[in-house]
Design a protein around this motif. Structure first.
Motif, PDB file in Angstrom:
ATOM      1  N   LEU A 130       0.853  -1.187   0.000  1.00 22.07           N
ATOM      2  CA  LEU A 130       0.000   0.000   0.000  1.00 22.07           C
ATOM      3  C   LEU A 130       0.887   1.235   0.000  1.00 22.07           C
ATOM      4  CD1 LEU A 130      -3.247   0.788   0.856  1.00 22.07           C
ATOM      5  CD2 LEU A 130      -1.912   1.807   2.699  1.00 22.07           C
ATOM      6  N   ASP A 131       0.635   2.139  -0.939  1.00 21.88           N
ATOM      7  CA  ASP A 131       1.412   3.371  -1.015  1.00 21.88           C
ATOM      8  C   ASP A 131       0.486   4.513  -1.413  1.00 21.88           C
ATOM      9  OD1 ASP A 131       4.757   3.768  -1.316  1.00 21.88           O
ATOM     10  OD2 ASP A 131       3.501   5.428  -1.967  1.00 21.88           O
ATOM     11  N   ALA A 132       0.832   5.722  -0.962  1.00 22.13           N
ATOM     12  CA  ALA A 132       0.033   6.897  -1.306  1.00 22.13           C
ATOM     13  C   ALA A 132       0.331   7.406  -2.709  1.00 22.13           C
ATOM     14  CB  ALA A 132       0.287   8.007  -0.290  1.00 22.13           C
ATOM     15  N   GLN A 133       1.432   6.931  -3.309  1.00 26.96           N
ATOM     16  CA  GLN A 133       1.869   7.446  -4.608  1.00 26.96           C
ATOM     17  C   GLN A 133       1.809   6.353  -5.671  1.00 26.96           C
ATOM     18  OE1 GLN A 133       5.353  10.359  -4.145  1.00 26.96           O
ATOM     19  NE2 GLN A 133       5.576   9.053  -2.348  1.00 26.96           N
ATOM     20  N   GLN A 134       1.009   6.590  -6.692  1.00 26.17           N
ATOM     21  CA  GLN A 134       0.867   5.607  -7.757  1.00 26.17           C
ATOM     22  C   GLN A 134       2.181   5.390  -8.499  1.00 26.17           C
ATOM     23  OE1 GLN A 134      -2.008   3.808  -8.263  1.00 26.17           O
ATOM     24  NE2 GLN A 134      -0.683   2.581  -9.593  1.00 26.17           N
ATOM     25  N   GLU A 135       3.005   6.444  -8.620  1.00 27.95           N
ATOM     26  CA  GLU A 135       4.285   6.303  -9.327  1.00 27.95           C
ATOM     27  C   GLU A 135       5.180   5.269  -8.652  1.00 27.95           C
ATOM     28  OE1 GLU A 135       3.183  10.756  -9.642  1.00 27.95           O
ATOM     29  OE2 GLU A 135       3.041   9.133  -8.163  1.00 27.95           O
ATOM     30  N   MET A 136       5.185   5.261  -7.327  1.00 30.31           N
ATOM     31  CA  MET A 136       5.989   4.278  -6.601  1.00 30.31           C
ATOM     32  C   MET A 136       5.479   2.865  -6.885  1.00 30.31           C
ATOM     33  SD  MET A 136       8.474   5.632  -4.738  1.00 30.31           S
ATOM     34  CE  MET A 136       8.973   7.069  -3.759  1.00 30.31           C
ATOM     35  N   LEU A 137       4.170   2.687  -6.846  1.00 33.64           N
ATOM     36  CA  LEU A 137       3.597   1.365  -7.090  1.00 33.64           C
ATOM     37  C   LEU A 137       3.890   0.887  -8.508  1.00 33.64           C
ATOM     38  CD1 LEU A 137       0.153   1.855  -5.319  1.00 33.64           C
ATOM     39  CD2 LEU A 137       2.072   0.479  -4.493  1.00 33.64           C
TER      40      LEU A 137
END
Length: 248
Positions: A130-137
């Motif tokens: 789970l991450d707040a940033q789609q770019e990281m995912l």
């Protein structure tokens, strides 16, 4: 026109993210200047550079405590620096993931820890990230695909409102992430909710991180949320703490 919550969040975090990044790069540049001046024998300039670096570090820490935000994607290169006490190998020893388990990582970044954990869970275990940033995912999933890892389930979301049912996971971990969450105690309570009774939670922190949470502070927050400290690895300035979810 209504603005999506994700867009409002990005807009609200933008000034804090920019300032956090600026202070970090100012500190890094000042330390490099101090090192160069030391090598050149210009100790007065070296002392000045060190003073600027320390000032930027203190300012960054104070700002992070006032306005905690995730590390921006354009600073992802920091995540690839050798981790030392927070190496993937150290995490695997603390978390001890087993085949067939379902594990949660909050704030996986580009997958430095997620990829080896997912590999340890194969063939029938699952790692949710789970991450707040789609770019990281997106970056993480590209790296997972290159390694042939198909057991990672990405989800964009808020650690303060975890989008999972109660008692879902056998374990969870956060590496230098908890301090970036605006309401860390709430995030810990949410983790207790989604973890099974007796499940393990690993939290890693390092002092150089401006969002650092000390051992006593973490122990108090985790205890209030329903966790008991099982063991601590490493010194207090760069530690990993293993907790157990209290039943009931």
């Amino acid at each position: 026109m209504n603005t999506p919550p994700e867009a409002r969040s990005r807009t609200a975090h933008a000034p804090s993210t920019v300032l956090k990044a600026a202070l970090f790069h100012a500190e890094l540049a000042a330390w490099l200047l101090a090192l160069g001046m030391t090598v050149a024998g210009k100790l007065r300039w070296a002392a000045g550079g060190a003073g600027v670096a320390l000032g930027a570090h203190v300012a960054g820490r104070l700002w992070s405590r006032q306005s905690p935000v995730p590390m921006p994607y354009f600073m992802r290169w920091i995540l690839l620096v050798p981790r030392g006490p927070h190496s993937p190998a150290r995490l695997l020893r603390m978390l001890a993931p087993r085949r067939g388990e379902r594990i949660l990582e909050i704030g996986p970044g580009v997958g430095v820890h997620a990829l080896p954990v997912a590999a340890a869970l194969r063939p029938d275990g699952v790692l949710d990230v789970l991450d707040a940033q789609q770019e990281m995912l997106d970056d993480l999933m590209r790296r997972a695909a290159r390694r042939g890892l198909g057991n990672i389930v990405p989800r964009r979301g808020d650690a303060q409102r975890l989008p999972y049912p109660d008692a879902t996971f056998d374990g969870a971990y956060l590496m230098s992430v908890l301090g970036e969450i605006p309401d860390a105690p709430l995030a810990l309570r949410e983790l207790r909710r989604v973890l099974k009774p007796g499940a393990r939670l690993v939290v890693g922190e390092v002092l150089v991180d401006p969002d650092f949470i000390s051992v006593p502070t973490l122990r108090k927050m985790a205890g209030d949320a329903g966790f008991v400290l099982e063991r601590q690895l490493g010194p207090r300035v760069a530690y990993g703490a293993v907790f157990r979810r209290v039943a009931g």
